[in-house]
Design an enzyme around this catalytic site. Structure first.
Site, PDB file in Angstrom:
ATOM      1  N   TYR A  15      41.448 112.812 138.426  1.00  0.00           N
ATOM      2  CA  TYR A  15      41.538 114.279 138.468  1.00  0.00           C
ATOM      3  C   TYR A  15      42.622 114.791 137.527  1.00  0.00           C
ATOM      4  O   TYR A  15      43.567 115.456 137.938  1.00  0.00           O
ATOM      5  CB  TYR A  15      41.738 114.745 139.911  1.00  0.00           C
ATOM      6  CG  TYR A  15      40.498 114.476 140.743  1.00  0.00           C
ATOM      7  CD1 TYR A  15      39.468 115.414 140.788  1.00  0.00           C
ATOM      8  CD2 TYR A  15      40.315 113.280 141.411  1.00  0.00           C
ATOM      9  CE1 TYR A  15      38.300 115.165 141.499  1.00  0.00           C
ATOM     10  CE2 TYR A  15      39.155 113.012 142.124  1.00  0.00           C
ATOM     11  CZ  TYR A  15      38.154 113.967 142.161  1.00  0.00           C
ATOM     12  OH  TYR A  15      36.997 113.718 142.855  1.00  0.00           O
ATOM     13  N   ASP A  43      33.799 117.103 138.365  1.00  0.00           N
ATOM     14  CA  ASP A  43      34.195 115.815 138.931  1.00  0.00           C
ATOM     15  C   ASP A  43      35.353 115.259 138.100  1.00  0.00           C
ATOM     16  O   ASP A  43      36.301 115.989 137.866  1.00  0.00           O
ATOM     17  CB  ASP A  43      33.013 114.847 139.011  1.00  0.00           C
ATOM     18  CG  ASP A  43      33.035 114.024 140.316  1.00  0.00           C
ATOM     19  OD1 ASP A  43      33.975 114.173 141.091  1.00  0.00           O
ATOM     20  OD2 ASP A  43      32.100 113.236 140.555  1.00  0.00           O
ATOM     21  N   HIS A  44      35.291 114.036 137.647  1.00  0.00           N
ATOM     22  CA  HIS A  44      36.470 113.481 136.960  1.00  0.00           C
ATOM     23  C   HIS A  44      36.481 113.823 135.489  1.00  0.00           C
ATOM     24  O   HIS A  44      35.479 114.236 134.925  1.00  0.00           O
ATOM     25  CB  HIS A  44      36.485 111.960 137.098  1.00  0.00           C
ATOM     26  CG  HIS A  44      36.154 111.490 138.471  1.00  0.00           C
ATOM     27  ND1 HIS A  44      35.510 110.331 138.729  1.00  0.00           N
ATOM     28  CD2 HIS A  44      36.385 112.079 139.671  1.00  0.00           C
ATOM     29  CE1 HIS A  44      35.350 110.194 140.039  1.00  0.00           C
ATOM     30  NE2 HIS A  44      35.866 111.239 140.627  1.00  0.00           N
ATOM     31  N   HIS A  91      27.943 113.261 149.910  1.00  0.00           N
ATOM     32  CA  HIS A  91      28.219 112.712 148.577  1.00  0.00           C
ATOM     33  C   HIS A  91      27.583 111.329 148.488  1.00  0.00           C
ATOM     34  O   HIS A  91      27.739 110.522 149.396  1.00  0.00           O
ATOM     35  CB  HIS A  91      29.728 112.613 148.357  1.00  0.00           C
ATOM     36  CG  HIS A  91      30.111 112.309 146.947  1.00  0.00           C
ATOM     37  ND1 HIS A  91      30.017 111.046 146.403  1.00  0.00           N
ATOM     38  CD2 HIS A  91      30.554 113.113 145.950  1.00  0.00           C
ATOM     39  CE1 HIS A  91      30.399 111.096 145.131  1.00  0.00           C
ATOM     40  NE2 HIS A  91      30.734 112.342 144.831  1.00  0.00           N
ATOM     41  N   HIS A 115      28.068 117.691 141.257  1.00  0.00           N
ATOM     42  CA  HIS A 115      29.178 117.076 140.518  1.00  0.00           C
ATOM     43  C   HIS A 115      28.630 116.646 139.175  1.00  0.00           C
ATOM     44  O   HIS A 115      27.746 115.784 139.122  1.00  0.00           O
ATOM     45  CB  HIS A 115      29.691 115.825 141.241  1.00  0.00           C
ATOM     46  CG  HIS A 115      30.525 116.113 142.447  1.00  0.00           C
ATOM     47  ND1 HIS A 115      31.132 115.106 143.171  1.00  0.00           N
ATOM     48  CD2 HIS A 115      30.889 117.281 143.040  1.00  0.00           C
ATOM     49  CE1 HIS A 115      31.821 115.649 144.177  1.00  0.00           C
ATOM     50  NE2 HIS A 115      31.682 116.962 144.120  1.00  0.00           N
ATOM     51  N   CYS A 132      25.882 114.113 142.862  1.00  0.00           N
ATOM     52  CA  CYS A 132      26.943 113.596 141.996  1.00  0.00           C
ATOM     53  C   CYS A 132      26.289 112.737 140.924  1.00  0.00           C
ATOM     54  O   CYS A 132      25.899 111.586 141.171  1.00  0.00           O
ATOM     55  CB  CYS A 132      27.980 112.792 142.785  1.00  0.00           C
ATOM     56  SG  CYS A 132      29.262 112.135 141.670  1.00  0.00           S
TER      57      CYS A 132
HETATM   58  C1  DNO Z   1      33.416 110.609 143.047  1.00  0.00           C
HETATM   59  C2  DNO Z   1      34.330 111.713 143.396  1.00  0.00           C
HETATM   60  C3  DNO Z   1      34.990 111.473 144.714  1.00  0.00           C
HETATM   61  C4  DNO Z   1      34.296 112.211 145.813  1.00  0.00           C
HETATM   62  C5  DNO Z   1      34.537 111.659 147.161  1.00  0.00           C
HETATM   63  C6  DNO Z   1      33.767 112.375 148.237  1.00  0.00           C
HETATM   64  O1  DNO Z   1      32.385 110.769 142.487  1.00  0.00           O
HETATM   65  O2  DNO Z   1      33.622 112.888 143.325  1.00  0.00           O
HETATM   66  O3  DNO Z   1      36.297 111.909 144.637  1.00  0.00           O
HETATM   67  O4  DNO Z   1      34.692 113.512 145.801  1.00  0.00           O
HETATM   68  O5  DNO Z   1      34.123 110.347 147.156  1.00  0.00           O
HETATM   69  O6  DNO Z   1      33.993 111.805 149.454  1.00  0.00           O
HETATM   70 MN    MN Z   2      31.388 112.952 142.769  1.00  0.00          MN
END
Ligand code: DNO
Ligand code: MN
Length: 392
Positions: free
Chosen positions: A365, A348-349, A240, A305, A278
């Site tokens: 989340y 992702d978020h 990541h 992501h 990501c």
């Molecule tokens: C940030 C998210 C985080 C990610 C972790 C991986 O972009 O996706 O929660 O999953 O940092 O270690």
């Molecule tokens: Mn991410």
């Protein structure tokens, strides 16, 4: 791409039955209860896998199999910890779970200063404020030499903030930066730990004298050691990116931009050594054009992501809607649907909305916010797939 969702295990209030109803296909999860560095046994893996399958879903991606700190700073326990990591990978491979996300950020994983930055419409999202971060660094951590990392203007604003900030606001800042965004991803600091700042300072001290070049060598060492197991079991590792993608708190960060990604892919040039693309993390760096990066690295990307950010004045950034911002998600979907359509993807978020804040979900989340984002992404994917079918 496969529509996946990060699910935090049987304790997650967002249940697998709910996820099935909203069109999720694959699950992204981890054995969250196993302490960092310990072996993931076949029994524990099979147990969770069977549970997921009983809902008609499947365990698509591991996020994360955490890399313990001594592997990153080359402590005495490094080789023993790598051996454990290899056993966990082999056990995952035997269970048919072959995409493993991890990160190589020292001490602190993703960083935000505000977990509920309000939007005009009543929703909120995560936010990074440079001055508040500098405040944490200078006034709460009291880190030696920290002044050198900030401009005179930023230092002046930190002093202004110092005059008005309350103790409760300071606690909130500590929570956002090192407790609530870290606890469930890397296990270094957990909710409920007493004096998280002291724990954090001890962790920082482990990296004194470790620069980017050393951290890179430690990453090469780790990847070279695990590649034979990945080859034997067909496991794709995907790191990541660092979030945000720049140096923080005097710690080196080495997965931030095109050059960094080129470096680790070439350092261990094996198709099993790949990237978690990501878009949110990468887009928070002014130097990064996510479209250019996606075109260049699509073939070495094993997991996506989808998330976007908007740059704000003063080096700040906000997690924006999935339809706007520097993530350029529609373009990324075009690239990945063409180049690598089997890829697992998660949104992702998401924002907090419609009562999400009352449900005690992990920071970023949310349920409704992520569901809305998934629907937006699904719509974008449907248009792109239709174009591809019609030969466009
Ligand atoms: C940030 C998210 C985080 C990610 C972790 C991986 O972009 O996706 O929660 O999953 O940092 O270690
Ligand atoms: Mn991410």
């Amino acid at each position: 791409m496969e529509k996946t969702w990060r699910w935090f295990g049987k304790k997650d209030k967002i249940t697998l039955a709910m996820l099935r109803q909203i069109g999720v296909e694959g699950i992204v999860t981890a054995l969250h209860e196993v302490p960092n560095g310990e072996i993931w046994t076949s029994e524990a893996i099979e147990d969770l896998k069977t549970y997921i399958e009983s809902f008609g879903l499947h365990w698509s991606v591991v996020e994360s199999l955490p890399v313990s700190e001594p592997i990153k700073y080359a402590g005495a326990e490094r080789d023993a910890l790598i051996e454990n990591y290899k056993v966990s990978l082999a056990n995952l491979g035997k269970a048919g779970i072959k995409t493993v996300c991890y990160n190589f950020m020292p001490v602190i994983d993703w960083i935000r200063t505000d977990l509920q930055h309000p939007w005009e419409d009543g929703t909120s999202s995560l936010y990074f404020d440079k001055v508040r971060f500098a405040y944490f660094d200078l006034k709460i951590l009291d880190r030696k030499g920290a002044e050198a990392d900030y401009s005179p203007e930023e230092l002046r604003k930190v002093e202004e903030l110092d005059k008005v900030i309350t103790e409760a606001e300071k606690d909130e800042l500590v929570d956002a930066i090192i407790v609530k965004t870290q606890g469930f991803v890397n296990g270094n600091i957990k909710e409920g730990d007493k004096n998280p700042v002291a724990i954090f300072k001890r962790l920082l001290a482990l990296y004194e004298g470790i620069d980017r070049a050393t951290l890179r060598e430690n990453m090469r060492y780790f990847l070279s050691a695990i590649m034979p197991v990945c080859e034997e079991h067909g496991i794709n590792m995907c790191v990541h990116p660092d979030d945000p993608p720049f140096q923080v708190l005097g710690l080196p960060r080495i997965v931030t931009d095109e050059q960094d990604i080129d470096w680790f892919l070439n350092a261990v040039d094996n198709p099993h050594n790949g990237l978690t693309f990501c878009a949110g993390s990468l887009s928070a760096g002014e130097q990064n054009d996510t479209r250019k990066l996606a075109r260049k690295f699509a073939k070495r990307t094993h997991f996506v992501h989808l998330r976007s950010t908007k740059a704000m004045p003063g080096g700040n950034f906000i997690e924006s809607s999935h339809l706007e911002g520097r993530g350029h998600l529609i373009d990324l979907i075009r690239i990945f649907e063409r180049e690598n359509p089997e890829l697992p993807m998660r949104v992702d978020h998401g924002r907090m909305m419609l009562g999400d804040e009352d449900k005690g979900y992990n920071a970023g989340y949310s349920f409704h916010g992520r569901m809305l984002a998934l629907a937006q992404v699904e719509g974008m994917m449907a248009v792109v797939d239709n174009e591809l079918r019609n030969g466009k």
